[in-house]
Design a protein around this motif. Sequence first.
Motif, PDB file in Angstrom:
ATOM      1  N   ASN A 541       0.809  -1.224   0.000  1.00  0.00           N
ATOM      2  CA  ASN A 541       0.000   0.000   0.000  1.00  0.00           C
ATOM      3  C   ASN A 541       0.842   1.275   0.000  1.00  0.00           C
ATOM      4  N   SER A 542       2.126   1.155   0.335  1.00  0.00           N
ATOM      5  CA  SER A 542       2.977   2.344   0.479  1.00  0.00           C
ATOM      6  C   SER A 542       4.342   2.094  -0.157  1.00  0.00           C
ATOM      7  N   LEU A 543       5.015   3.205  -0.398  1.00  0.00           N
ATOM      8  CA  LEU A 543       6.406   3.178  -0.832  1.00  0.00           C
ATOM      9  C   LEU A 543       7.227   4.018   0.128  1.00  0.00           C
ATOM     10  N   VAL A 544       8.478   3.618   0.327  1.00  0.00           N
ATOM     11  CA  VAL A 544       9.430   4.426   1.083  1.00  0.00           C
ATOM     12  C   VAL A 544      10.522   4.845   0.112  1.00  0.00           C
ATOM     13  N   PHE A 545      10.977   6.094   0.194  1.00  0.00           N
ATOM     14  CA  PHE A 545      12.010   6.564  -0.725  1.00  0.00           C
ATOM     15  C   PHE A 545      12.809   7.677  -0.059  1.00  0.00           C
ATOM     16  N   GLY A 546      13.976   7.942  -0.622  1.00  0.00           N
ATOM     17  CA  GLY A 546      14.828   9.026  -0.129  1.00  0.00           C
ATOM     18  C   GLY A 546      15.116  10.005  -1.247  1.00  0.00           C
ATOM     19  N   THR A 547      16.252  10.661  -1.169  1.00  0.00           N
ATOM     20  CA  THR A 547      16.716  11.571  -2.217  1.00  0.00           C
ATOM     21  C   THR A 547      18.087  11.096  -2.676  1.00  0.00           C
ATOM     22  N   PHE A 548      18.603  11.728  -3.692  1.00  0.00           N
ATOM     23  CA  PHE A 548      19.881  11.311  -4.256  1.00  0.00           C
ATOM     24  C   PHE A 548      20.940  12.367  -3.994  1.00  0.00           C
ATOM     25  N   SER A 549      21.897  12.025  -3.141  1.00  0.00           N
ATOM     26  CA  SER A 549      23.057  12.882  -2.875  1.00  0.00           C
ATOM     27  C   SER A 549      22.671  14.295  -2.439  1.00  0.00           C
ATOM     28  N   VAL A 550      21.594  14.420  -1.690  1.00  0.00           N
ATOM     29  CA  VAL A 550      21.193  15.718  -1.147  1.00  0.00           C
ATOM     30  C   VAL A 550      21.361  15.666   0.368  1.00  0.00           C
ATOM     31  N   PRO A 551      22.305  16.402   0.942  1.00  0.00           N
ATOM     32  CA  PRO A 551      22.527  16.345   2.386  1.00  0.00           C
ATOM     33  C   PRO A 551      21.318  16.852   3.175  1.00  0.00           C
ATOM     34  N   ASN A 552      21.191  16.322   4.389  1.00  0.00           N
ATOM     35  CA  ASN A 552      20.204  16.802   5.365  1.00  0.00           C
ATOM     36  C   ASN A 552      18.756  16.690   4.886  1.00  0.00           C
ATOM     37  N   MET A 553      18.482  15.720   4.028  1.00  0.00           N
ATOM     38  CA  MET A 553      17.114  15.453   3.619  1.00  0.00           C
ATOM     39  C   MET A 553      16.639  14.173   4.302  1.00  0.00           C
ATOM     40  N   PRO A 554      15.342  14.077   4.621  1.00  0.00           N
ATOM     41  CA  PRO A 554      14.829  12.895   5.318  1.00  0.00           C
ATOM     42  C   PRO A 554      14.409  11.789   4.358  1.00  0.00           C
ATOM     43  N   ILE A 555      13.945  10.697   4.934  1.00  0.00           N
ATOM     44  CA  ILE A 555      13.318   9.609   4.191  1.00  0.00           C
ATOM     45  C   ILE A 555      11.811   9.786   4.288  1.00  0.00           C
ATOM     46  N   TYR A 556      11.101   9.500   3.185  1.00  0.00           N
ATOM     47  CA  TYR A 556       9.664   9.714   3.129  1.00  0.00           C
ATOM     48  C   TYR A 556       8.938   8.388   2.887  1.00  0.00           C
ATOM     49  N   THR A 557       7.670   8.355   3.299  1.00  0.00           N
ATOM     50  CA  THR A 557       6.753   7.287   2.897  1.00  0.00           C
ATOM     51  C   THR A 557       5.560   7.933   2.213  1.00  0.00           C
ATOM     52  N   ILE A 558       4.983   7.222   1.237  1.00  0.00           N
ATOM     53  CA  ILE A 558       3.808   7.719   0.547  1.00  0.00           C
ATOM     54  C   ILE A 558       2.774   6.608   0.469  1.00  0.00           C
ATOM     55  N   GLU A 559       1.538   6.938   0.880  1.00  0.00           N
ATOM     56  CA  GLU A 559       0.415   6.014   0.721  1.00  0.00           C
ATOM     57  C   GLU A 559      -0.113   6.169  -0.706  1.00  0.00           C
ATOM     58  N   LEU A 560      -0.099   5.102  -1.469  1.00  0.00           N
ATOM     59  CA  LEU A 560      -0.369   5.195  -2.901  1.00  0.00           C
ATOM     60  C   LEU A 560      -1.804   5.580  -3.219  1.00  0.00           C
TER      61      LEU A 560
END
Length: 701
Positions: A541-560
Amino acid sequence: MPGTTPNAKVMQFGVFEVHLQTGELRKSGLRIKLQEQPFQILALLLERPGEVITREELRQRLWPADTFVDFDHSLNSAIKKLRQALGDDSDSPRFVETLPRRGYRLVVPVTGGVPSSEQLAEELSSTGPKTRGRPTYYGLVILGAVIVTVGALALWETVFRTPSAPKVLRFAQLTNDGQAKTGPMATDGSRIYFSEVLPGPRNLIVQVSVTGGEAVPLSVRLKQPSVLDLSGEGTELLLANDEGNGLSSLWMQPVAGGSPRRVGTVLAHDARFGADGTGIIYGKGHDVYSVSRDGSSPRKLLTVDGNPHYFRFSPNGRVFRFSQFDSQVDSMEIMEAAADGTRLHKMFSGYGGTWTSEGRFFIFETRPSRRFDLWALPEDRRFHWWKRDDKPIQLTAGPLNFEDPLPSKHGKQIFAIGDSHRAEVIRYDSRSGQFVPYLSGISAEGLAFTRDGQWVTYTAYPDGTLWRSKVDGREQLQLTFPPMRALLPRWSPDGKQIAFNASVPDATWNVYLVSSEGGTPQRILHSEQSQMDANWSPDGNSLVFGTFSVPNMPIYTIELQSKRVSTLPGSTGLFSPRWSPDGRYIAAIRTEPPRRLMIFDFETQKWTEAFGPEVGYPWWSREGKYIYFQAIGNPAQVAHDRIVRLRLSDRKIENIVDVKDVGRMTTGTIVEWFGLAPDDSPLFARDIGTAEIYALDVQWP
């Protein structure tokens, strides 16, 4: 023997003169006997020097359709007679090059359309006194007119006439040792210095003659050295020694041998000698600095958005250019600034590059359709008030990639690394201790499997198209097409969808979904922020994702279903998230070095450090009892990269396999890819491409 008429057009190449109207070939003024058909072939080649004259064109010109001859025999005989007259050799052509089954090409510069020295002599003699009483100044007037005419023609040719484009006439392979090679390269006129990367990884500094031959390693007392530059006098190499964390120390290495000397305490990601050779320019982070050779008197010159590297000064030392790579939109730009760091501006899209020795052209590389080609930008302006025509000219167009161009000292050649990218997927069999081919020899990376292990999705290497098939290769289906570039696909738990990362030109990496049966990929979030490395929740039901080589960014989850996005608590500065099969944990890596493995527990809402200092590509085992990952060695200690696994119950670490045992370098689009097969055996993309140094002969206008 026919005489030369005053208006005969004379074409010149080398020591030869061709009188087109009278049908004569002369060598150093002496007439060379040449039959009609070989002469007509020569005339046609002279009309279009450097271009391929096809066999069909020659047939139509010399042997019309109603002429009954053995065309192949007649043409080959005529070419042979032409070569005999020119003293040329088909195996090592100096004048006429054969392109098998295609045609022929004249490979020397041609001048023409002006009177020959013989014509001028005849014209001058005809203007001499006819009677004793005629004033001599009439002859001087005529002579002056001839000189003015010739001068005007020369002025037109050299100043006002648009010059022809440079062309690569041929290329020759200089090395043949099968090892991976990296630039930049440097030359003293007789040798080329470059870096080789061996499995482990382990770096070597290597030299080869500019005419080719055996590649000979230099004895360098550094752990992980690489070539940056060569001093103007050719006696010292500027080397980088990888210290980890993306930075290197700088060293001066005598070419004749001996101990290297460190440049102060400087740490940089790239560097080069300054314009006058007494200093060094280097990049660190987003900043560009200058420093003396001993590391003293550092001074910041400028700051840019990306990471500056590949610095090159113009021959007059007034400006320098460098490259910056924007990982968010996968683009490369060449920037220019004055020698003191002022007047910073973007030049054009491209990478690397350097000036020819006399400064007439700037040679750089571009990446159309994921292939690297060389281009030349005209630099010389004949008058200061002329506006330079900033239109680069393409020099190469495959089939090899040509990278890290280096003009030769005499200016007639460009040295470059010619490579072809291809990967072989291999699986490590722990029972036999052997690496065995996997996925039927397809050049791929990013393999992921359905829960039942029957289906696989992957991205083709190096073109980045997304595919799916049965694990035995049946029912293969292409899911994405250029210019979209896919990476890191993941199956949904029910096997009906595939989440993947993708980039399109001038856009950031984003997460897309596509049906496993094909269709149009759908972007899950319309945001300019980078989204990278998406993984499914166990319920799908969800995906978890981050960013690419961007400092000080969090990890996110999204309910599809709802598209609601949430931030994972305490995840700032982390990326590469992986959801455990039971849904309780998420594993991730720190964005900034040291890139340690971290684990988030949903029950306690806390992160704990699981392994350090450097890791890559974490994978949960099929049952969720282990986390497999790359343990990246310390370059300063030449510690080899390993694949290890962490047992979740007691955090015990177990070595699985040493990456150096793969036998060749592993590869991948961004970093060396690693994955797990359905039985949890390690998978690698082994580099089976080629990378050798070539010399490209260039005809300059």
